[in-house]
Design a protein around this motif. Structure first.
Motif, PDB file in Angstrom:
ATOM      1  N   LYS A 234      -3.770  -1.829  54.745  1.00 16.81           N
ATOM      2  CA  LYS A 234      -3.388  -2.471  53.495  1.00 16.81           C
ATOM      3  C   LYS A 234      -1.896  -2.253  53.260  1.00 16.81           C
ATOM      4  O   LYS A 234      -1.398  -1.129  53.387  1.00 16.81           O
ATOM      5  CB  LYS A 234      -4.214  -1.836  52.358  1.00 16.81           C
ATOM      6  N   GLN A 235      -1.184  -3.342  52.964  1.00 19.35           N
ATOM      7  CA  GLN A 235       0.249  -3.227  52.648  1.00 19.35           C
ATOM      8  C   GLN A 235       0.408  -3.191  51.134  1.00 19.35           C
ATOM      9  O   GLN A 235      -0.134  -4.053  50.446  1.00 19.35           O
ATOM     10  CB  GLN A 235       1.023  -4.417  53.226  1.00 19.35           C
ATOM     11  N   TYR A 236       1.117  -2.219  50.615  1.00 19.44           N
ATOM     12  CA  TYR A 236       1.289  -2.087  49.168  1.00 19.44           C
ATOM     13  C   TYR A 236       2.692  -2.496  48.744  1.00 19.44           C
ATOM     14  O   TYR A 236       3.664  -2.180  49.424  1.00 19.44           O
ATOM     15  CB  TYR A 236       1.051  -0.637  48.730  1.00 19.44           C
ATOM     16  N   ARG A 237       2.752  -3.212  47.625  1.00 22.26           N
ATOM     17  CA  ARG A 237       4.040  -3.466  46.962  1.00 22.26           C
ATOM     18  C   ARG A 237       4.095  -2.513  45.790  1.00 22.26           C
ATOM     19  O   ARG A 237       3.150  -2.449  45.020  1.00 22.26           O
ATOM     20  CB  ARG A 237       4.093  -4.896  46.428  1.00 22.26           C
ATOM     21  N   GLU A 238       5.165  -1.778  45.664  1.00 19.77           N
ATOM     22  CA  GLU A 238       5.200  -0.755  44.624  1.00 19.77           C
ATOM     23  C   GLU A 238       5.648  -1.285  43.265  1.00 19.77           C
ATOM     24  O   GLU A 238       5.580  -0.590  42.274  1.00 19.77           O
ATOM     25  CB  GLU A 238       6.076   0.418  45.057  1.00 19.77           C
ATOM     26  N   ASP A 239       6.122  -2.567  43.217  1.00 19.25           N
ATOM     27  CA  ASP A 239       6.518  -3.077  41.906  1.00 19.25           C
ATOM     28  C   ASP A 239       5.290  -3.497  41.098  1.00 19.25           C
ATOM     29  O   ASP A 239       4.253  -3.844  41.655  1.00 19.25           O
ATOM     30  CB  ASP A 239       7.463  -4.277  42.067  1.00 19.25           C
TER      31      ASP A 239
END
Ligand SMILES: NC(=O)C1=CN([C@@H]2O[C@H](COP(=O)(O)OP(=O)(O)OC[C@H]3O[C@@H](n4cnc5c(N)ncnc54)[C@H](O)[C@@H]3O)[C@@H](O)[C@H]2O)C=CC1
Ligand SMILES: CCCCCC(=O)CC\C=C/C=C/C=C/[C@@H](O)[C@@H](O)CCCC(=O)O
Length: 136
Positions: free
Chosen positions: A130-135
């Motif tokens: 899973k790729q996470y975007r932290e915004d």
């Protein structure tokens, strides 16, 4: 296990579920909440700040529906047809054999570059992270 207590370090693989990544599972609120919790816990403990202190890698493993006893929920419970909404089930690619989940598990054991990562296992997309975007 912690190197802080004289241990050799190690590796914890928490078995979460795709249910811990989906935005909503109305049929199973407590299951979904607990699996989201397992994913969050694993990501936090898999941070470098903990690894530096304890020498323990942490990952979350998130399989889709897999051919084990748990999916044969009893009739007096919710019933598996209720859970396994055909549209979602098809989107996830169908029922995984246990061997594919084991393959993902072993990949995590062997790859020490993925501390804190969340692995997905589905028939539709195979084994990936899973790729996470932290915004927000
Ligand atoms: N089979 C599936 O479709 C998926 C399963 N998972 C997760 O995989 C993990 C293992 O489940 P499976 O092997 O699939 O099912 P399973 O039904 O084969 O194994 C579950 C085991 O947990 C034990 N158990 C249940 N309640 C317990 C309790 N309160 N205290 C101690 N043991 C308890 C049962 O006796 C059983 O041996 C679970 O965390 C499940 O949420 C995640 C994604 C998909
Ligand atoms: C009874 C325990 C079974 C455990 C199996 C798993 O952990 C696998 C679960 C994986 C995914 C489940 C998804 C279920 C989704 C639906 O209920 C969903 O399609 C409902 C859609 C609702 C909506 O559109 O708002």
């Amino acid at each position: 296990m912690s190197t802080q207590n004289g241990g050799r370090g190690g590796h914890i693989i928490n078995v979460a579920s795709i249910a811990g990544l989906l935005s909503s599972i109305p049929a199973a609120p407590m299951y979904a909440a607990s699996k989201h919790g397992v994913v969050a816990l694993s990501r936090c403990l898999g941070h470098a700040m903990h690894y530096k202190r304890h020498g323990v890698r942490v990952n979350a493993l998130c399989p889709s529906f897999t051919d084990t006893d748990i999916i044969n929920v009893t009739e007096d419970s919710m019933g598996k047809d209720y859970w396994m909404v055909p549209k979602t089930f098809e989107k996830l690619g169908g029922l995984l054999p246990v061997s594919t989940v084991v393959e993902g598990f072993l990949q995590l054991v062997e790859d020490d570059t993925q501390n804190g990562a969340v692995m997905r296992v589905t028939l539709a997309k195979g084994i990936d992270y899973k790729q996470y975007r932290e915004d927000l």
